[in-house]
Motif scaffolding. Structure first.
Motif, PDB file in Angstrom:
ATOM      1  N   PHE A 321       0.823  -1.204   0.000  1.00 43.36           N
ATOM      2  CA  PHE A 321       0.000   0.000   0.000  1.00 43.36           C
ATOM      3  C   PHE A 321       0.860   1.260   0.000  1.00 43.36           C
ATOM      4  N   LYS A 322       2.029   1.222   0.634  1.00 44.11           N
ATOM      5  CA  LYS A 322       2.929   2.375   0.607  1.00 44.11           C
ATOM      6  C   LYS A 322       3.397   2.672  -0.822  1.00 44.11           C
ATOM      7  N   ILE A 323       3.706   1.618  -1.564  1.00 46.86           N
ATOM      8  CA  ILE A 323       4.127   1.828  -2.957  1.00 46.86           C
ATOM      9  C   ILE A 323       2.975   2.393  -3.779  1.00 46.86           C
ATOM     10  N   TYR A 324       1.760   1.851  -3.554  1.00 46.53           N
ATOM     11  CA  TYR A 324       0.570   2.356  -4.252  1.00 46.53           C
ATOM     12  C   TYR A 324       0.378   3.846  -3.943  1.00 46.53           C
ATOM     13  N   ALA A 325       0.511   4.214  -2.656  1.00 44.39           N
ATOM     14  CA  ALA A 325       0.322   5.603  -2.246  1.00 44.39           C
ATOM     15  C   ALA A 325       1.383   6.514  -2.859  1.00 44.39           C
ATOM     16  N   PHE A 326       2.630   6.035  -2.926  1.00 42.24           N
ATOM     17  CA  PHE A 326       3.708   6.844  -3.508  1.00 42.24           C
ATOM     18  C   PHE A 326       3.449   7.085  -4.998  1.00 42.24           C
ATOM     19  N   ARG A 327       2.976   6.056  -5.686  1.00 44.66           N
ATOM     20  CA  ARG A 327       2.662   6.228  -7.111  1.00 44.66           C
ATOM     21  C   ARG A 327       1.546   7.245  -7.320  1.00 44.66           C
ATOM     22  N   LYS A 328       0.599   7.251  -6.416  1.00 39.75           N
ATOM     23  CA  LYS A 328      -0.555   8.153  -6.566  1.00 39.75           C
ATOM     24  C   LYS A 328      -0.233   9.565  -6.108  1.00 39.75           C
ATOM     25  N   ASN A 329       0.506   9.673  -5.003  1.00 40.20           N
ATOM     26  CA  ASN A 329       0.741  10.981  -4.381  1.00 40.20           C
ATOM     27  C   ASN A 329       2.109  11.584  -4.681  1.00 40.20           C
ATOM     28  N   GLY A 330       3.073  10.713  -4.978  1.00 37.63           N
ATOM     29  CA  GLY A 330       4.421  11.199  -5.190  1.00 37.63           C
ATOM     30  C   GLY A 330       5.151  11.519  -3.904  1.00 37.63           C
ATOM     31  N   ARG A 331       4.649  11.000  -2.770  1.00 35.67           N
ATOM     32  CA  ARG A 331       5.337  11.209  -1.491  1.00 35.67           C
ATOM     33  C   ARG A 331       5.153   9.968  -0.619  1.00 35.67           C
ATOM     34  N   SER A 332       6.009   9.847   0.382  1.00 34.95           N
ATOM     35  CA  SER A 332       5.985   8.663   1.243  1.00 34.95           C
ATOM     36  C   SER A 332       4.782   8.703   2.186  1.00 34.95           C
ATOM     37  N   LEU A 333       4.308   7.515   2.544  1.00 32.77           N
ATOM     38  CA  LEU A 333       3.183   7.365   3.463  1.00 32.77           C
ATOM     39  C   LEU A 333       3.653   6.620   4.707  1.00 32.77           C
ATOM     40  N   MET A 334       3.216   7.097   5.880  1.00 32.89           N
ATOM     41  CA  MET A 334       3.469   6.384   7.127  1.00 32.89           C
ATOM     42  C   MET A 334       2.245   5.554   7.495  1.00 32.89           C
ATOM     43  N   LEU A 335       2.459   4.280   7.839  1.00 29.82           N
ATOM     44  CA  LEU A 335       1.392   3.437   8.373  1.00 29.82           C
ATOM     45  C   LEU A 335       1.725   3.162   9.830  1.00 29.82           C
ATOM     46  N   THR A 336       0.852   3.600  10.732  1.00 32.30           N
ATOM     47  CA  THR A 336       1.152   3.564  12.167  1.00 32.30           C
ATOM     48  C   THR A 336       0.129   2.724  12.922  1.00 32.30           C
ATOM     49  N   ARG A 337       0.632   1.887  13.844  1.00 35.73           N
ATOM     50  CA  ARG A 337      -0.248   1.111  14.738  1.00 35.73           C
ATOM     51  C   ARG A 337       0.146   1.458  16.181  1.00 35.73           C
ATOM     52  N   PRO A 338      -0.385   2.557  16.715  1.00 28.37           N
ATOM     53  CA  PRO A 338       0.067   3.059  18.017  1.00 28.37           C
ATOM     54  C   PRO A 338      -0.438   2.205  19.182  1.00 28.37           C
ATOM     55  N   LYS A 339       0.347   2.175  20.237  1.00 29.24           N
ATOM     56  CA  LYS A 339      -0.030   1.458  21.456  1.00 29.24           C
ATOM     57  C   LYS A 339      -0.433   2.424  22.571  1.00 29.24           C
TER      58      LYS A 339
END
Length: 602
Positions: A321-339
């Motif tokens: 999904f990060k690669i998909y987001a980069f292709r669409k947005n042209g910037r990196s995406l953070m995926l966070t699972r906070p505790k």
């Protein structure tokens, strides 16, 4: 058939791609993507314990096909395209795919203006999306009243123009009239950008000053208007998450499921401010854990901006999904699972929203299922249809005395209106008011697309519904025989007694009026009628008013002129009551009734 599948499984490649599962009638029932097609597709046909939904899907598979893609990311994008196109029964579907509004400052302009849009491009500064009760028009109005930024698209430059009303109302500094310098206006734009980013204090101070002044001047209506805007700003300030950094743009996603139904909730934060929330209820899909949410997110972000960060608990293929987001947005995406911390608190809030929405929505989802998928299954059973009517098409003809003859085609997919597939037809070959011949022309033109390159856009239906009785059904059957059409069920619905006529039975079928199956047929019939009438009226109103009225016996030149003088347009005459028509010079009650009846022949 299973032998054929077994042979095809041996030929699957070691490549990424999309696989498409087909039912007995060739209908697409499931679409999935795979890193390795050979491994993923074979899993479905192994004799292992599977969840009930997956097993039901596997039992319904009669064949499959696949498309090889260069990478798994390409497969993810293609999967989304196919899901939107085929709306498969066993996929998780984002049916409520509406877009949400953004406020845009057109910063590339010499004197930027502000507007509301639902499409994000790389041509300005965007704020949003706004959902959950935030009124974008009010925010734009505040920006204009406080910072005097223009909200119009009037060209600036060249010959100076006369200032418009917004200037005199103190909403704009009239750069089009040359009354403000570029440097002065730029300072206002900077303040607007800060305001839209969530810094409301300065705007609130200015609004309070103006409210006080208007109250002192006894301009109470204006004072009340400003008080309303101050109250709205106060509500926006309450959305600020004080413990979250202002540079955080994040969407928080949570999922709740009972195995049959799923609720998905999202909270949107931009610049540390809660922009809103949304909930979605849907049937659980047949994919593996994580696949459904990944598919849903791909569908959602196909029409929405992807933020800098996505916060969630569920396991998905993060790297994909990060690669998909980069292709669409042209910037990196953070995926966070906070505790811990504020992000965990927001995630817990989203989870509570999803759980609560699921509990409240189950009966609504079940009712919707009864009205759609369940109704289609009932139709197949009650009418003895040869296949499940996933795609239903209904046709209607509209005209007055043979004038401006039109036909309509509306489409229901799984019992729900699919307005992107609606089509209109202008009758070309039929003389006079011959609905049977008009119906035949429409069906001949539509069915001619089957088996051609255009079938990609005009998919073959499983069921065609005709508005009418035995006569209409027989006339369309002639076209079926003439063109050698097979694999499509054909029925008609007669309005007077709501009888259903089929080709396989001499007598009509009478379905209980409370049955969702009949209600679905009534909905598609009424929608076809509405769509045809709308098209007819559009054509009819474009014709010369006098020539339309010439078709009514007893309405001569003087009376046409009197109607034209009183009402002005054909639409107003069509909507007028008998009493209103009778008020026109020379039009008595009897002729008024004749005119009214003429237009009610629709």
């Amino acid at each position: 058939m299973r032998n054929i599948i077994a042979e095809k499984l041996k030929l699957l490649p070691d490549s990424p791609g999309v696989y498409i599962m087909l039912g007995e009638d060739g209908t697409v029932i499931y679409v999935g993507k795979a890193r390795v097609l050979k491994n993923r597709v074979r899993q479905y046909f192994q004799h292992t314990q599977k969840p009930a939904k997956v097993q039901a899907m596997v039992d319904a598979i009669a064949d499959f096909r696949y498309v090889v893609t260069p990478t798994e990311v390409d497969a993810l994008a293609l999967e989304n395209t196919y899901i939107k196109k085929y709306k498969p029964k066993y996929n998780i579907l984002l049916k409520d795919d509406k877009t949400y509004p953004y406020i845009k400052v057109h910063t590339r302009e010499e004197f930027p203006h502000i507007s509301i849009t639902r499409r994000v491009k790389k041509d300005g500064k965007y704020f949003g999306p706004f959902m959950g009760g935030v009124n974008c028009k009010e925010i734009v109005d505040i920006a204009a009243k406080v910072y005097h930024i223009r909200a119009c698209t009037t060209a600036v430059g060249g010959k100076a123009k006369k200032p418009c009303l917004n200037y005199h109302l103190g909403r704009c500094q009239a750069p089009c009239a040359g009354l403000v310098t570029k440097e002065e206006y730029a300072k206002n734009v900077e303040q607007v950008l800060s305001f839209l980013a969530g810094n409301y204090e300065e705007a609130e101070r200015i609004l309070k000053e103006k409210m006080t002044r208007f109250a002192e001047e006894e301009q109470f209506e204006l004072a009340l208007d400003y008080r309303g805007k101050i109250e709205m700003l106060s509500k926006l300030k309450l959305r600020r998450i004080t413990s979250m950094p202002k540079d955080v743009d994040a969407d928080i996603w949570a999922v709740a499921s009972n195995g049959l139904y799923t609720a998905i909730s999202v909270l949107l934060t931009r610049g540390g401010v809660m922009r809103g929330s949304a909930n979605y209820s849907l049937e659980s899909g047949a994919g593996e854990a994580g696949e459904g949410l990944l598919s849903f997110l791909t569908q959602f972000y196909a029409t929405h901006e992807i933020p800098h960060e996505i916060i969630l608990d569920e396991e998905i293929d993060d790297e994909l999904f990060k690669i998909y987001a980069f292709r669409k947005n042209g910037r990196s995406l953070m995926l966070t699972r906070p505790k811990l911390g504020v992000k965990r608190e927001l995630l817990d809030m989203a989870t509570r929203n999803a759980t609560d929405y699921l509990e409240k929505s189950i009966s609504a989802i079940q009712h919707k299922n009864d009205m759609t998928l369940g109704a289609c299954e009932r139709l197949q059973s009650l009418l003895g249809l040869s296949r499940y009517p996933k795609r239903m098409e209904c046709y209607d003809i509209s005209n007055i005395s043979g004038v401006d003859k039109v036909g309509s085609m509306v489409v229901f997919t799984d019992g729900e209106a699919d307005k992107t597939q609606y089509r209109r037809f202008r009758i070309k070959t039929v003389e006079g008011a011959n609905d049977f011949a008009s119906l035949q022309e429409v069906l001949r033109r539509r069915l001619a697309k089957l088996g051609t390159d255009e079938e990609e856009r005009f998919e073959k239906p499983q069921l065609i519904v005709i508005d009418g009785g035995k006569g209409q059904l027989s006339s369309v059957k002639e076209i079926f025989d003439e063109m050698g059409i097979e694999g499509i069920d054909l029925i008609s619905l007669a309005k007077k007694e709501e009888e259903v006529f089929t080709l396989g039975r001499e007598e009509s079928v009478k379905i209980d009026r409370r049955d969702y199956a009949l209600k679905t047929l009534q909905r598609i019939r009424d929608e076809a009628h509405r769509f045809a009438i709308t098209y007819f009226r559009n054509l009819h109103s474009k014709r010369n008013l006098s020539s339309v009225l010439e078709e009514i016996e007893g309405v001569g030149a003087k009376k046409r002129a009197a109607l034209l003088e009183k009402f002005g347009t054909i639409d107003r005459i069509m909507r007028a009551s008998v009493e209103e028509l009778a008020e026109a010079d020379g039009i008595g009650k009897e002729l008024a009734e004749k005119i009214k009846n003429y237009f009610e022949e629709l």
